[in-house]
Design a protein around this motif. Structure first.
Motif, PDB file in Angstrom:
ATOM      1  N   THR A   1     -83.514  66.599   8.227  1.00 53.55           N
ATOM      2  CA  THR A   1     -82.129  67.022   8.029  1.00 53.55           C
ATOM      3  C   THR A   1     -81.372  67.046   9.351  1.00 53.55           C
ATOM      4  O   THR A   1     -80.228  66.568   9.437  1.00 53.55           O
ATOM      5  CB  THR A   1     -82.085  68.417   7.378  1.00 53.55           C
ATOM      6  N   LEU A   2     -82.005  67.562  10.400  1.00 54.60           N
ATOM      7  CA  LEU A   2     -81.356  67.608  11.708  1.00 54.60           C
ATOM      8  C   LEU A   2     -81.107  66.209  12.260  1.00 54.60           C
ATOM      9  O   LEU A   2     -80.071  65.953  12.884  1.00 54.60           O
ATOM     10  CB  LEU A   2     -82.217  68.406  12.698  1.00 54.60           C
ATOM     11  N   ILE A   3     -82.041  65.299  12.009  1.00 58.48           N
ATOM     12  CA  ILE A   3     -81.843  63.928  12.473  1.00 58.48           C
ATOM     13  C   ILE A   3     -80.645  63.297  11.764  1.00 58.48           C
ATOM     14  O   ILE A   3     -79.880  62.538  12.352  1.00 58.48           O
ATOM     15  CB  ILE A   3     -83.124  63.106  12.256  1.00 58.48           C
ATOM     16  N   GLY A   4     -80.488  63.622  10.480  1.00 53.07           N
ATOM     17  CA  GLY A   4     -79.307  63.139   9.766  1.00 53.07           C
ATOM     18  C   GLY A   4     -78.026  63.703  10.347  1.00 53.07           C
ATOM     19  O   GLY A   4     -77.040  62.986  10.521  1.00 53.07           O
TER      20      GLY A   4
ATOM     21  N   LEU B   1     -76.621  63.338   3.839  1.00 52.63           N
ATOM     22  CA  LEU B   1     -77.890  62.865   3.298  1.00 52.63           C
ATOM     23  C   LEU B   1     -78.791  64.042   2.920  1.00 52.63           C
ATOM     24  O   LEU B   1     -78.684  65.125   3.491  1.00 52.63           O
ATOM     25  CB  LEU B   1     -78.606  61.984   4.330  1.00 52.63           C
ATOM     26  N   VAL B   2     -79.670  63.809   1.960  1.00 52.59           N
ATOM     27  CA  VAL B   2     -80.587  64.852   1.508  1.00 52.59           C
ATOM     28  C   VAL B   2     -82.020  64.358   1.617  1.00 52.59           C
ATOM     29  O   VAL B   2     -82.284  63.151   1.595  1.00 52.59           O
ATOM     30  CB  VAL B   2     -80.290  65.269   0.049  1.00 52.59           C
ATOM     31  N   VAL B   3     -82.962  65.282   1.729  1.00 54.31           N
ATOM     32  CA  VAL B   3     -84.374  64.931   1.812  1.00 54.31           C
ATOM     33  C   VAL B   3     -84.923  64.721   0.404  1.00 54.31           C
ATOM     34  O   VAL B   3     -84.802  65.596  -0.454  1.00 54.31           O
ATOM     35  CB  VAL B   3     -85.180  66.032   2.525  1.00 54.31           C
ATOM     36  N   ALA B   4     -85.525  63.562   0.174  1.00 50.19           N
ATOM     37  CA  ALA B   4     -86.120  63.249  -1.127  1.00 50.19           C
ATOM     38  C   ALA B   4     -87.624  63.085  -0.976  1.00 50.19           C
ATOM     39  O   ALA B   4     -88.104  62.525   0.012  1.00 50.19           O
ATOM     40  CB  ALA B   4     -85.515  61.959  -1.689  1.00 50.19           C
ATOM     41  N   GLU B   5     -88.371  63.580  -1.953  1.00 52.92           N
ATOM     42  CA  GLU B   5     -89.822  63.428  -1.975  1.00 52.92           C
ATOM     43  C   GLU B   5     -90.173  62.054  -2.546  1.00 52.92           C
ATOM     44  O   GLU B   5     -89.737  61.700  -3.635  1.00 52.92           O
ATOM     45  CB  GLU B   5     -90.446  64.521  -2.840  1.00 52.92           C
ATOM     46  N   LEU B   6     -90.972  61.296  -1.798  1.00 50.53           N
ATOM     47  CA  LEU B   6     -91.368  59.954  -2.243  1.00 50.53           C
ATOM     48  C   LEU B   6     -92.759  59.927  -2.856  1.00 50.53           C
ATOM     49  O   LEU B   6     -93.104  58.985  -3.557  1.00 50.53           O
ATOM     50  CB  LEU B   6     -91.306  58.967  -1.076  1.00 50.53           C
ATOM     51  N   GLY B   7     -93.580  60.943  -2.575  1.00 50.83           N
ATOM     52  CA  GLY B   7     -94.910  60.995  -3.153  1.00 50.83           C
ATOM     53  C   GLY B   7     -95.960  60.275  -2.328  1.00 50.83           C
ATOM     54  O   GLY B   7     -95.782  60.018  -1.139  1.00 50.83           O
ATOM     55  N   ASP B   8     -97.078  59.926  -2.983  1.00 51.71           N
ATOM     56  CA  ASP B   8     -98.236  59.340  -2.309  1.00 51.71           C
ATOM     57  C   ASP B   8     -98.314  57.838  -2.524  1.00 51.71           C
ATOM     58  O   ASP B   8     -97.951  57.325  -3.582  1.00 51.71           O
ATOM     59  CB  ASP B   8     -99.533  59.958  -2.826  1.00 51.71           C
TER      60      ASP B   8
END
Length: 207
Positions: free
Chosen positions: A83-86, A101-108
């Motif tokens: 988030t800070l990098i965004g 921008l938001v953080v999204a979980e991409l999984g494994d």
């Protein structure tokens, strides 16, 4: 009839300055909030990584995190890092939208575990797009691993590293996991549970 100042339009110099000031204020407020709400050791670690990122000019960097710091670098801390990098990316003229921008979980994947990415809200709500991003990140992680293995093999043949299984070979279990910190504001990150103990990240537009 519009006056001279109106000729700048919505995207004129005045509006650009206003957007830059808003982006700086948003970043400062977010950091102040983190300082109040985060566990102090985690906040200090997060700020250390951010400072390294800024000093590197936004390029990809690798850091070693071990011992207590490894325990402090939780998924929540990694999300705040993205988030800070965004928000930092939003300071670049013409890229103020990175602050949204938001953080999204991409999984494994095969080579990454618990991947995350900083994306526009619309993309975060699109499962197919997130799957495509995870596959790209997983492929890149596999390629890096293969390149590393090849370099190690060359080093062993040339005598720069002991042969695998040699009693003189350093205990790899003592190596702290390497953390790849994102490039250029943005953000694809492989979680700490990757098979080789690494975490990978790449900034928006990086690829």
């Amino acid at each position: 009839m519009p006056g001279p100042g109106d000729l700048e339009g919505a995207d004129g110099p005045g509006e650009a300055v206003r957007r830059q000031e808003l982006a700086r204020a948003q970043l400062a407020l977010y950091i102040e909030t983190l300082q109040v709400t985060m566990d102090p050791p985690q906040y200090e670690l997060l700020m250390d990584v951010i400072r390294m990122y800024v000093e590197a000019g936004g390029g990809r960097i690798r850091i070693r995190i071990d011992g207590e710091e490894r325990e402090l670098f939780t998924r929540e801390v990694q999300k705040e890092l993205l988030t800070l990098i965004g928000l930092l990316g939003a300071l670049e003229p013409g890229h103020e939208d990175r602050g949204d921008l938001v953080v999204a979980e991409l999984g494994d994947g095969e080579h990454i575990k618990g991947a995350m990415s900083l994306v526009p809200v619309a993309k975060a709500e699109n499962p197919e797009e997130l799957l495509r991003m995870r596959e790209q990140l997983d492929t890149a992680a596999g390629r890096r691993r293969a390149d590393t293995a090849e370099l190690e093999a060359i080093a062993r043949v040339s005598g720069m590293l002991p042969e695998a299984g040699s009693a003189d070979r350093p205990d790899s279990g003592q190596d702290a996991p390497a953390q790849d910190v994102p490039a250029r504001g943005a953000a694809e990150a492989g979680g700490p549970g990757e098979p080789d103990g690494t975490t990978g990240a790449g900034g928006p537009g990086a690829g």
